[in-house]
Design a protein around this motif. Structure first.
Motif, PDB file in Angstrom:
ATOM      1  N   UNK A  63       0.823  -1.208   0.000  1.00  0.00           N
ATOM      2  CA  UNK A  63       0.000   0.000   0.000  1.00  0.00           C
ATOM      3  C   UNK A  63       0.859   1.262   0.000  1.00  0.00           C
ATOM      4  N   UNK A  64       1.840   1.319   0.877  1.00  0.00           N
ATOM      5  CA  UNK A  64       2.649   2.540   0.981  1.00  0.00           C
ATOM      6  C   UNK A  64       3.527   2.751  -0.251  1.00  0.00           C
ATOM      7  N   UNK A 114       3.692  10.907   3.248  1.00  0.00           N
ATOM      8  CA  UNK A 114       4.641  11.926   3.714  1.00  0.00           C
ATOM      9  C   UNK A 114       4.880  11.793   5.213  1.00  0.00           C
ATOM     10  N   UNK A 115       3.832  11.454   5.958  1.00  0.00           N
ATOM     11  CA  UNK A 115       3.987  11.269   7.406  1.00  0.00           C
ATOM     12  C   UNK A 115       4.951  10.124   7.700  1.00  0.00           C
ATOM     13  N   UNK A 116       4.811   9.017   6.971  1.00  0.00           N
ATOM     14  CA  UNK A 116       5.718   7.884   7.151  1.00  0.00           C
ATOM     15  C   UNK A 116       7.144   8.300   6.855  1.00  0.00           C
ATOM     16  N   UNK A 117       7.356   8.922   5.706  1.00  0.00           N
ATOM     17  CA  UNK A 117       8.707   9.311   5.298  1.00  0.00           C
ATOM     18  C   UNK A 117       9.344  10.272   6.298  1.00  0.00           C
ATOM     19  N   UNK A 131      18.865   4.800   2.773  1.00  0.00           N
ATOM     20  CA  UNK A 131      18.840   3.704   3.734  1.00  0.00           C
ATOM     21  C   UNK A 131      17.418   3.187   3.927  1.00  0.00           C
ATOM     22  N   UNK A 132      16.451   4.099   3.998  1.00  0.00           N
ATOM     23  CA  UNK A 132      15.057   3.698   4.131  1.00  0.00           C
ATOM     24  C   UNK A 132      14.626   2.856   2.925  1.00  0.00           C
ATOM     25  N   UNK A 133      14.987   3.299   1.731  1.00  0.00           N
ATOM     26  CA  UNK A 133      14.615   2.566   0.521  1.00  0.00           C
ATOM     27  C   UNK A 133      15.274   1.193   0.490  1.00  0.00           C
ATOM     28  N   UNK A 134      16.516   1.139   0.926  1.00  0.00           N
ATOM     29  CA  UNK A 134      17.227  -0.140   0.997  1.00  0.00           C
ATOM     30  C   UNK A 134      16.536  -1.070   1.984  1.00  0.00           C
ATOM     31  N   UNK A 135      16.149  -0.540   3.137  1.00  0.00           N
ATOM     32  CA  UNK A 135      15.492  -1.356   4.167  1.00  0.00           C
ATOM     33  C   UNK A 135      14.172  -1.919   3.658  1.00  0.00           C
TER      34      UNK A 135
END
Length: 206
Positions: free
Chosen positions: A120-121, A133-136, A163-167
């Protein structure tokens, strides 16, 4: 109905009663999503479990993408509230890795729900799903705090975003059965060491 409504923004609760209804919907979606894949989750089933009218559900969450992105946003908020200060002897990149490994274990313990939240995200467009946007922003602030950066540079923000995208990719690989938990942990720790090496406070933490 979901396709027609999916392009509009969710309504925001403005009273304690509305906030309570929204939270009941998120809790119901989490319970149902833990037992069923996203394509089998029915909005009327979520509304019934939450004790709200179907129109109320669609007002706050025009589609399942809106709904499960909001579920993920709530999980990120809980992660933010549970983060504790690392031990002084812990290297900043290790503190971030520890946090991401812990979060991974929690998410991978509920594979159906986590798959739905990630799908979903990752599908949601920021123009119509405000929780993206809140999550990011929340997750970025969590990682910057963990690595000890109070005044991030543009490069710091970019490194954390990478790093977030990698995770997310590592999590998805594990959910797809292509990586074990041991692989997840080793990949996260390597990614933290490599991606956070050029951060602005690296020299000060040595």
């Amino acid at each position: 109905m979901a396709r027609i409504a999916a392009g509009r923004l969710s309504a925001e609760p403005s009273s304690p009663e509305q906030h309570d209804r929204r939270q009941r919907i998120l809790r119901a979606a989490s319970r149902i999503g833990a037992d069923k894949p996203l394509e089998r989750v029915q909005m009327h089933e979520v509304a019934k479990a939450a004790g709200v009218a179907i129109g109320t559900l669609y007002r706050y969450f025009p589609s399942k993408v809106h709904l499960f992105t909001a579920v993920m946003a709530a999980q990120v908020d809980r992660l933010r509230d549970q983060v504790t200060e690392p031990a002084p002897s812990t290297a900043p990149e290790d503190a971030v890795a520890d946090l991401l490994v812990q979060a991974s274990r929690h998410l991978l313990a509920q594979p159906l729900l986590s798959t739905s939240m990630l799908h979903a995200s990752n599908t949601a467009h920021v123009a119509t799903v405000a929780d993206t946007a809140h999550i990011d922003n929340t997750f970025r602030d969590i990682l910057l705090r963990a690595v000890g950066i109070e005044d991030p540079t543009a490069q710091d923000v970019t490194l954390v975003r990478l790093l977030m995208q990698c995770w997310y990719g590592v999590l998805q690989s594990s959910l797809n059965g292509r990586a074990s938990m041991a692989d997840v942990e080793s990949d996260i720790r390597l990614a933290c060491r490599l991606l956070l090496a050029p951060r602005s406070n690296a020299a000060a933490s040595r």
